[in-house]
Design a protein around this motif. Structure first.
Motif, PDB file in Angstrom:
ATOM      1  N   THR A  52       0.675  -1.412   0.226  1.00  0.00           N
ATOM      2  CA  THR A  52      -0.231   0.142   0.419  1.00  0.00           C
ATOM      3  C   THR A  52       1.006   1.378   0.041  1.00  0.00           C
ATOM      4  O   THR A  52       1.422   1.373   0.686  1.00  0.00           O
ATOM      5  N   ARG A  53       0.638   2.278  -0.566  1.00  0.00           N
ATOM      6  CA  ARG A  53       1.410   3.057  -1.306  1.00  0.00           C
ATOM      7  C   ARG A  53       0.490   4.616   0.053  1.00  0.00           C
ATOM      8  O   ARG A  53      -0.492   3.933   0.368  1.00  0.00           O
ATOM      9  N   VAL A  54       1.505   5.068   1.017  1.00  0.00           N
ATOM     10  CA  VAL A  54       1.342   6.014   1.341  1.00  0.00           C
ATOM     11  C   VAL A  54       1.330   7.802   1.408  1.00  0.00           C
ATOM     12  O   VAL A  54       2.289   7.795   0.830  1.00  0.00           O
ATOM     13  N   GLN A  55       0.297   7.808   1.803  1.00  0.00           N
ATOM     14  CA  GLN A  55       0.165   9.439   1.386  1.00  0.00           C
ATOM     15  C   GLN A  55      -0.061  10.606   3.116  1.00  0.00           C
ATOM     16  O   GLN A  55      -1.100   9.937   3.797  1.00  0.00           O
ATOM     17  N   ARG A  56       1.249  11.297   3.395  1.00  0.00           N
ATOM     18  CA  ARG A  56       1.340  12.090   4.489  1.00  0.00           C
ATOM     19  C   ARG A  56       0.151  13.151   4.899  1.00  0.00           C
ATOM     20  O   ARG A  56       0.326  13.718   3.711  1.00  0.00           O
ATOM     21  N   CYS A  57      -0.321  13.292   5.506  1.00  0.00           N
ATOM     22  CA  CYS A  57      -1.818  14.399   5.375  1.00  0.00           C
ATOM     23  C   CYS A  57      -0.771  15.462   5.199  1.00  0.00           C
ATOM     24  O   CYS A  57      -0.044  15.666   5.816  1.00  0.00           O
ATOM     25  N   THR A  58      -0.860  16.648   4.195  1.00  0.00           N
ATOM     26  CA  THR A  58      -0.066  17.782   4.439  1.00  0.00           C
ATOM     27  C   THR A  58      -0.264  18.761   5.336  1.00  0.00           C
ATOM     28  O   THR A  58       0.693  19.477   5.512  1.00  0.00           O
ATOM     29  N   PHE A  59      -1.206  18.722   5.635  1.00  0.00           N
ATOM     30  CA  PHE A  59      -2.250  19.159   6.952  1.00  0.00           C
ATOM     31  C   PHE A  59      -1.228  19.390   8.127  1.00  0.00           C
ATOM     32  O   PHE A  59      -0.944  19.851   8.637  1.00  0.00           O
ATOM     33  N   HIS A  60      -0.998  18.357   7.963  1.00  0.00           N
ATOM     34  CA  HIS A  60      -0.239  17.738   9.576  1.00  0.00           C
ATOM     35  C   HIS A  60       1.005  18.265   8.960  1.00  0.00           C
ATOM     36  O   HIS A  60       1.838  18.131  10.352  1.00  0.00           O
ATOM     37  N   ALA A  61       1.500  17.874   8.060  1.00  0.00           N
ATOM     38  CA  ALA A  61       2.968  18.248   8.246  1.00  0.00           C
ATOM     39  C   ALA A  61       3.496  19.732   8.011  1.00  0.00           C
ATOM     40  O   ALA A  61       4.567  19.861   8.714  1.00  0.00           O
ATOM     41  N   PHE A  62       2.650  20.392   6.834  1.00  0.00           N
ATOM     42  CA  PHE A  62       2.117  21.813   7.823  1.00  0.00           C
ATOM     43  C   PHE A  62       2.255  22.508   9.336  1.00  0.00           C
ATOM     44  O   PHE A  62       3.731  22.938   9.799  1.00  0.00           O
ATOM     45  N   SER A  63       1.634  21.655   9.760  1.00  0.00           N
ATOM     46  CA  SER A  63       1.520  22.142  11.272  1.00  0.00           C
ATOM     47  C   SER A  63       2.158  21.234  11.799  1.00  0.00           C
ATOM     48  O   SER A  63       3.074  21.995  13.132  1.00  0.00           O
ATOM     49  N   GLN A  64       3.187  20.097  11.669  1.00  0.00           N
ATOM     50  CA  GLN A  64       4.027  19.728  12.454  1.00  0.00           C
ATOM     51  C   GLN A  64       5.123  21.081  12.690  1.00  0.00           C
ATOM     52  O   GLN A  64       5.811  21.356  13.466  1.00  0.00           O
ATOM     53  N   VAL A  65       5.204  21.426  11.027  1.00  0.00           N
ATOM     54  CA  VAL A  65       6.662  22.628  10.779  1.00  0.00           C
ATOM     55  C   VAL A  65       6.001  23.652  11.245  1.00  0.00           C
ATOM     56  O   VAL A  65       7.437  24.069  12.368  1.00  0.00           O
ATOM     57  N   LYS A  66       5.257  24.555  11.995  1.00  0.00           N
ATOM     58  CA  LYS A  66       4.332  26.130  12.232  1.00  0.00           C
ATOM     59  C   LYS A  66       3.879  25.653  13.783  1.00  0.00           C
ATOM     60  O   LYS A  66       4.399  27.003  14.474  1.00  0.00           O
ATOM     61  N   ARG A  67       4.340  24.405  14.399  1.00  0.00           N
ATOM     62  CA  ARG A  67       4.102  23.744  15.955  1.00  0.00           C
ATOM     63  C   ARG A  67       5.794  24.641  16.598  1.00  0.00           C
ATOM     64  O   ARG A  67       6.082  25.108  17.247  1.00  0.00           O
ATOM     65  N   TYR A  68       6.894  24.328  15.423  1.00  0.00           N
ATOM     66  CA  TYR A  68       8.657  24.511  16.080  1.00  0.00           C
ATOM     67  C   TYR A  68       8.465  26.087  16.020  1.00  0.00           C
ATOM     68  O   TYR A  68       9.736  27.078  16.348  1.00  0.00           O
TER      69      TYR A  68
END
Length: 263
Positions: A52-68
């Protein structure tokens, strides 16, 4: 969930690879799965759905950067990285995805020496910009894994556009469950579990009547048994049952053709 219904669920003490695998194992492997990258998920998908191919949620990827970085970074490097991460959510073609990766790698190269700066704190040398380094690491791992732009793969999108975020489950399922519990404050733990189970039964595409669904749901005694036996000693060395054993479902609820899972 799929685009139409809740597919299955599994109640666990915490997110880990074992709980994810228990949820995923009964479900036929999909071509693509969209995830927020919860703890243990990567290991579980490798073991349970290896093709199965995985798509990482782009909003969560952005949110993780924003957290820092916060929404108003003080450093120029932070401002640039925040904008790069924010632009993840507007990419609609493979060409734009390639340009985004080039832009991110250029940022990494330009600020590499800056992010190596160290400061002495309490006699120890530590990285001066540790938060920025963590933000960089969160994106670099996704770029290396190739999970940011799976939704743009033409071979996978033949049947229609694929989602780049897991908003479908966050807004369509998780937020609804929070609303159920918020609107019924004061429920005991047992009744909270049953309320969640009932909502998911009602949205599973199950054609059975309410009476038939209730007959297949766990009883108060079932849930009391699970809490008393499997949470009393979560780590046992004598080989006895532990919280999360598959026997919980198989022993108590094998009669139901529409499975839910208890950890």
């Amino acid at each position: 969930c799929s685009g139409e219904r809740v597919v299955s669920w599994y109640t666990a003490r915490s997110e880990n690879s074992r709980a994810w695998s228990a949820l995923m194992a009964p479900i036929p492997a999909p071509e693509v799965v969209v995830t927020d990258g919860g703890s243990g998920f990567a290991k579980a998908v490798r073991e349970t759905w290896p093709r199965t191919r995985v798509q990482r949620c782009t909003f969560h990827a952005f949110s993780q950067v924003k957290r820092y970085t916060t929404t108003r970074p003080k450093l120029q490097a932070g401002r640039e990285l925040y904008l790069i991460a924010r632009d993840l959510m507007g990419i609609e073609t493979l060409h734009r995805a390639e340009l985004w990766v080039e832009r991110y790698l250029d940022w990494c190269g330009f600020w590499a020496d800056f992010l190596e700066d160290r400061t002495v704190v309490d006699g120890r040398r530590v990285y001066t910009h540790e938060r920025l380094r963590r933000a960089r690491s969160s994106l670099s791992s996704l770029v290396s894994a190739g999970t940011l732009f799976t939704y743009l793969d033409p071979a996978l999108a033949k049947a229609g556009p694929l989602p780049s975020t897991n908003n479908m489950i966050e807004g369509g399922v998780n937020s609804q469950l929070r609303a159920v519990l918020r609107n019924h404050r004061g429920l005991t733990s047992v009744k909270r579990v049953k309320a969640v189970f009932w909502w998911r039964h009602a949205h599973s595409g199950d054609a059975r009547t309410a009476r038939e669904k209730l007959a297949a749901m766990p009883t108060d005694a079932d849930i009391d048994f699970l809490f008393s036996v499997y949470s009393a000693s979560p780590s046992r060395e004598d080989g006895g049952p532990e919280w999360g054993d598959r026997a919980v479902w198989e022993d108590l609820h094998h009669r139901d053709p529409y499975p839910f899972w208890l950890d």
